[in-house]
Design a protein around this motif. Structure first.
Motif, PDB file in Angstrom:
ATOM      1  N   UNK A 128       3.738  31.317  -4.582  1.00 26.35           N
ATOM      2  CA  UNK A 128       2.278  31.456  -4.604  1.00 26.35           C
ATOM      3  C   UNK A 128       1.580  30.188  -4.104  1.00 26.35           C
ATOM      4  N   UNK A 129       2.101  29.036  -4.478  1.00 23.76           N
ATOM      5  CA  UNK A 129       1.511  27.784  -3.992  1.00 23.76           C
ATOM      6  C   UNK A 129       1.640  27.684  -2.469  1.00 23.76           C
ATOM      7  N   UNK A 130       2.809  28.029  -1.939  1.00 18.09           N
ATOM      8  CA  UNK A 130       2.979  27.996  -0.483  1.00 18.09           C
ATOM      9  C   UNK A 130       2.051  28.988   0.207  1.00 18.09           C
ATOM     10  N   UNK A 131       1.829  30.145  -0.391  1.00 20.76           N
ATOM     11  CA  UNK A 131       0.874  31.106   0.179  1.00 20.76           C
ATOM     12  C   UNK A 131      -0.531  30.506   0.197  1.00 20.76           C
ATOM     13  N   UNK A 132      -0.905  29.817  -0.877  1.00 17.87           N
ATOM     14  CA  UNK A 132      -2.221  29.174  -0.932  1.00 17.87           C
ATOM     15  C   UNK A 132      -2.328  28.025   0.075  1.00 17.87           C
ATOM     16  N   UNK A 133      -1.255  27.246   0.221  1.00 22.54           N
ATOM     17  CA  UNK A 133      -1.257  26.156   1.196  1.00 22.54           C
ATOM     18  C   UNK A 133      -1.366  26.719   2.607  1.00 22.54           C
ATOM     19  N   UNK A 134      -0.643  27.781   2.894  1.00 20.71           N
ATOM     20  CA  UNK A 134      -0.709  28.420   4.208  1.00 20.71           C
ATOM     21  C   UNK A 134      -2.128  28.917   4.493  1.00 20.71           C
ATOM     22  N   UNK A 135      -2.738  29.546   3.520  1.00 17.78           N
ATOM     23  CA  UNK A 135      -4.116  30.035   3.675  1.00 17.78           C
ATOM     24  C   UNK A 135      -5.061  28.862   3.954  1.00 17.78           C
ATOM     25  N   UNK A 136      -4.895  27.770   3.217  1.00 16.82           N
ATOM     26  CA  UNK A 136      -5.724  26.591   3.411  1.00 16.82           C
ATOM     27  C   UNK A 136      -5.562  26.043   4.822  1.00 16.82           C
ATOM     28  N   UNK A 137      -4.337  26.021   5.348  1.00 22.98           N
ATOM     29  CA  UNK A 137      -4.130  25.483   6.699  1.00 22.98           C
ATOM     30  C   UNK A 137      -4.841  26.336   7.734  1.00 22.98           C
ATOM     31  N   UNK A 138      -4.832  27.628   7.545  1.00 28.40           N
ATOM     32  CA  UNK A 138      -5.548  28.504   8.484  1.00 28.40           C
ATOM     33  C   UNK A 138      -7.058  28.269   8.409  1.00 28.40           C
TER      34      UNK A 138
END
Length: 189
Positions: A128-138
């Motif tokens: 879930x953290x990686x999904x949130x980090x990925x979203x933030x990068x986009x």
């Protein structure tokens, strides 16, 4: 290797021999990045056991020492997870925004977190953290390098016995995946 967050800056120019800035925690400080990346001038600013807010606080000091990196890789957050703090993604966003303003021509890459093996880790927290980090990068226009899931699939034993620190073999594979990703970025631009 998952190459998500392809909303990277299209106008960034890379030189064959550029400057690479590594920022983060134990994972950054525990490896000789210059030796593994001889075609880059490497600046490595890792601090053992540092949480994300520590990196945010020392950015000014780093900016005073490093003039114009071509590529910045951020690897931070695992010490927050160990401290059972899962609310640090917005602080990574602040780091990315500040670096984007300070180094507008640099390509910024945020690395995924490895799925560490500790008993008190909340179920699927890293996912879930990686999904949130990925979203933030986009949202911020930087790049997301989701390489640790692929590394774990290749070799289930990517950690030392503590379940946190990476093996030397994993560091070598991680460095190779970073170089492959950078080559991908250069090709895309």
């Amino acid at each position: 290797m998952e190459m998500l967050g392809r909303s990277c800056k299209e106008t960034t120019r890379h030189r064959a021999q550029g400057t690479f800035l590594f920022l983060g925690d134990n994972f950054i400080v525990d490896f000789d990045w210059q030796k593994r990346m001889p075609f880059f001038q490497v600046h490595s600013y890792g601090v053992p056991r540092e949480e994300v807010q520590g990196l945010l606080k020392r950015l000014q000091q780093i900016e005073e020492r490093v003039a114009t990196p071509d590529i910045i890789l951020i690897m931070t957050g695992i010490n927050n997870v160990i401290a059972e703090d899962y609310t640090f993604v917005d602080q990574i966003r602040r780091i990315v925004i500040r670096l984007s303003n300070t180094y507008p021509d640099a390509e910024i890459i945020v690395n995924s977190l490895p799925n560490i093996r500790i008993s008190f880790l909340v179920d699927r927290a890293i996912y879930h953290l990686n999904a949130d980090i990925n979203k933030m990068t986009r949202q911020t226009g930087c790049c997301y390098l989701g390489n640790f899931a692929g590394l774990a699939e290749q070799d289930a034993d990517i950690f030392e016995k503590d379940g946190i620190m990476l093996t030397p073999k994993t560091y070598d594979r991680w460095a190779r995946s970073i170089l492959e990703y950078v080559a991908f970025l250069v090709e895309e631009n």
